[in-house]
Design an enzyme around this catalytic site. Sequence first.
Site, PDB file in Angstrom:
ATOM      1  N   SER A   1     -24.860 -49.532 -17.249  1.00 24.62           N
ATOM      2  CA  SER A   1     -25.425 -48.564 -16.309  1.00 24.62           C
ATOM      3  C   SER A   1     -26.914 -48.383 -16.588  1.00 24.62           C
ATOM      4  O   SER A   1     -27.659 -49.356 -16.528  1.00 24.62           O
ATOM      5  CB  SER A   1     -24.627 -47.251 -16.386  1.00 24.62           C
TER       6      SER A   1
ATOM      7  N   GLU B   1     -16.426 -49.696  -8.866  1.00 23.84           N
ATOM      8  CA  GLU B   1     -17.450 -48.863  -9.495  1.00 23.84           C
ATOM      9  C   GLU B   1     -17.509 -47.454  -8.904  1.00 23.84           C
ATOM     10  O   GLU B   1     -17.564 -46.451  -9.610  1.00 23.84           O
ATOM     11  CB  GLU B   1     -18.826 -49.514  -9.333  1.00 23.84           C
TER      12      GLU B   1
ATOM     13  N   HIS C   1     -16.427 -47.423 -12.604  1.00 22.03           N
ATOM     14  CA  HIS C   1     -17.621 -47.448 -13.440  1.00 22.03           C
ATOM     15  C   HIS C   1     -17.276 -46.984 -14.853  1.00 22.03           C
ATOM     16  O   HIS C   1     -16.590 -45.979 -15.042  1.00 22.03           O
ATOM     17  CB  HIS C   1     -18.675 -46.525 -12.813  1.00 22.03           C
TER      18      HIS C   1
END
Length: 506
Positions: free
Chosen positions: A199, A323, A421
Amino acid sequence: MQDSPPDVIVSTTHGAIRGTALGNAFAFQGVPYAAPPIGTRRFGPPQPPEPWIGVRDARAYGPAAPQNHDAVLERMFGHPPFVQDEAECLNLNVWTPGPDTARRPVMVWLHGGAFLTGSGSDPVFDGARLAARHDVVVVTVNYRLGAFGFLYLGELLGEGYRHSGNLGLLDQRAALTWVRDNIAGFGGDPANVTLFGQSAGAWSVAAHLAAPESGGLFHKAILQSGSGEGTHDTVSAAEVTREVLAELGIDPARARRLLDVPSADLLRAQDVVSRARWARSESVALAFGPVVDGLTLTGTPLARIRAGAGADVPLILGANADEGRMFTVFDPSASEVPEAALAPMFAAAYGAPEPALAAFRGLEPDTSPLGLVSALIGDRAFRAPTRRLAEARAGLDGAGVWRYRFRWPSTALDGRLGACHSLELPFVFDNLALDGVERFTGARPPQELADILGRAWAAFAREGDPGLWPAYDRVHRHTMTFDHASHVEQDPDRALRLLDDVAEAR
């Protein structure tokens, strides 16, 4: 009574430190790599730490950078907030199979958290198992976040603050410099360093690939759910600064008062500005993050990489299949989306909404309006930037690039998270047995998947090739899918890639 594990002492360029023997690995925690960034050093580039006399204790994590509470992170794993301290936050942690003369691959981890939250001391990032099982040295890093790390003050405070919009990146570079100068004493090879992150951490890795002064400090790179896009220019960054000053009631002409603002007040102001910017859904939704300032970054990472920056660095990059579900499932304000809202949302991303909706419906298992919105969020923020970065690197003469997608779905929350995610994190660090992980993964996550990921990441760190699947090119577009039965696919999201091409051509 069982004896406690023996301590171990290693010398560094700033003094000796005492770590702990864990059985199959040794841990050194809370090691300072820069001086306290406070007083006149707030909003300034990191400076070397003061040397110390004697042996410094490194048997407990150091504090994290100042940050607001992350309710999503707490819901994911149930872990309490990190201990924070602005003065002592520039520290790192090392796990090694042995502080000896071996020259093991070194893996330096940059945590995510939207450049607002996170810590290298997150229990999920404990590097002991990764180090011991795969004979590598693992380093995790704390760096300045939010306004402390990315508030652009070059136009208001002048020459000494030209780098202020990228202090978090400079902190990371200082940590990499510490690794270069010290890691041999921990059994690591300073000439074989892999920089990896997820990320915002992966965003940072892309920035270092693009930044000339980071060259030579790492030799391989892994981007998990990251991007080479979404940076601020100085105009956008200056707007954020003005919003922070307004929230604090500080006239821009007196911006130097920021040096003395209590950290709690600065955190409150950055939270208000971040939430407002996210609600407005501006092109750069993150209020704080890397700035194309002409110094640390001379262009967006994607543009620089397309032009050949970092082409000699082997690269793994990828994203998770679902995600966006982390954001819709964990967001208490998310609810059912009316069908009529889909066309405007997809039109904003792609122009003509009909072909985009058809492509997503053809690929996504959940074609409800909320499911399609989740897929759109995940693709725009993570999967599409990964595709573009893979295409950019595949078009260059240089080191190889390997692409993956993580598709194993969580069974937690009745399966609503899917392969969301951050789900790959406990697999990469082989920490599936950690307390709280099953809150996120569901019961009995497959250890064999952690074994596969660990072997691939470690093989890449050692040799520059993960070994399990072919490199990515613009003909076959080989992509490794990590799932119940991991396998290689060719161009698995071709329909969305073609949508990207149309959107970029607009």
